[in-house]
Design an enzyme around this catalytic site. Structure first.
Site, PDB file in Angstrom:
ATOM      1  N   SER A 175      47.166  28.775  33.485  1.00 53.12           N
ATOM      2  CA  SER A 175      45.920  28.086  33.813  1.00 53.12           C
ATOM      3  C   SER A 175      45.692  27.006  32.768  1.00 53.12           C
ATOM      4  O   SER A 175      46.103  27.164  31.617  1.00 53.12           O
ATOM      5  CB  SER A 175      44.745  29.071  33.804  1.00 53.12           C
TER       6      SER A 175
ATOM      7  N   TYR B 281      40.418  35.976  30.484  1.00 55.91           N
ATOM      8  CA  TYR B 281      41.348  35.305  31.408  1.00 55.91           C
ATOM      9  C   TYR B 281      42.168  34.245  30.680  1.00 55.91           C
ATOM     10  O   TYR B 281      43.399  34.206  30.799  1.00 55.91           O
ATOM     11  CB  TYR B 281      40.566  34.678  32.559  1.00 55.91           C
TER      12      TYR B 281
END
Length: 268
Positions: free
Chosen positions: A147, A160
């Site tokens: 990400s 995350y």
């Protein structure tokens, strides 16, 4: 089709294959000639997608379970006898997780461990199983979805982003240890991508902010990620390994306040 992009005769596993980005990737890999294993926690959705693809297989898998991951690779070998592409696309992004994943001061140990169990440990276990197969073949391509948050600090999603940063280092490690064995490993780093899951609960003001801070005229969609994965899996990318390919419309590369600066300059 450019023959360098062809995936004819290759076998691919796509984790999270029934989701927005995953399903787009499964379809594109199939169009390029690959046989695809749709691996997903939602077995019914995976089966529905596999039924719509030529010579595809659906496998229900929880990436927090080592036994289920081993079953995924066993079923793939039973069905196709080889594995050429692993796309580690799945991540823990349920609404309950996203809502609870804030800053470290307010982070629960349980949420941190759940996130790493799927995003980092699950990815490692998939890579380990794939490498054992690919080593014997002397070839293979692994694409790990990270990400752009792995590159940036944020006021939320601390677990995350940390789990995805770990995936980046894992990618480099595999590229270094297995490159001479004919195995390439790269990471794709999406930004906000226009899937139903990503946009469903996104407040309009937050979407506006992201759109303003994106350098391209549009927010990316699942096919932007799928095209990147398919390229990295192909012979056209044969000299690319250990790399981070950011697919976020440029949101992670500009100075803070880009949108405000743009307004000031436009206003004279």
């Amino acid at each position: 089709m450019d023959m360098g992009l062809s995936l004819k005769g290759r076998v691919a596993i796509v984790t999270g294959g029934a989701g927005g980005i995953g399903s787009a990737t499964c379809r594109l890999l199939t169009e390029r000639g690959a046989k695809v294993v749709v691996a997903d926690l939602d077995g019914e959705r995976a089966a529905a997608l596999a039924a719509d693809l030529p010579d595809a297989l659906a496998v229900k898998v929880d990436l927090a379970s080592e036994a289920e991951i081993e079953n995924l690779f066993s079923k793939t070998l039973d069905a196709y006898g080889r594995l050429d592409i692993l796309d580690n696309n799945a991540a823990l992004l349920g609404a309950d997780v996203v809502q609870a994943d804030h800053d470290i001061a307010n982070m629960t140990t349980e949420l941190w461990d759940r996130t790493f169990a799927v995003n980092t440990r699950g990815t490692m276990l998939c890579c380990r199983n794939a490498l054992k197969i690919m080593e014997k073949q002397g070839s293979g391509a692994i694409i790990n979805t990270a990400s752009n948050l792995a590159l940036q600090g944020h006021v939320i999603q601390a677990a995350y982003s940390a789990s995805k940063a770990a995936v980046l280092q894992m990618t480099r490690s595999i590229a270094a240890s297995h490159g001479k064995r004919g195995i390439r490993c790269n990471s794709v780093l999406p930004g906000l991508t226009g899937t139903k899951a990503a946009l469903a609960d996104l407040p309009p003001r937050l979407r506006q902010i992201v759109e303003e801070e994106t350098l391209t005229p549009y927010v990316g969609d699942p096919m932007d990620i799928a095209e990147t994965v398919a390229f990295l899996a192909s012979d056209a990318a044969r000299s690319i390994t250990g790399q981070m390919i950011v697919v976020d419309g440029g949101t992670s590369v500009h100075v803070p306040g880009f949108a405000r600066f743009t307004e000031m300059i436009a206003g004279g």
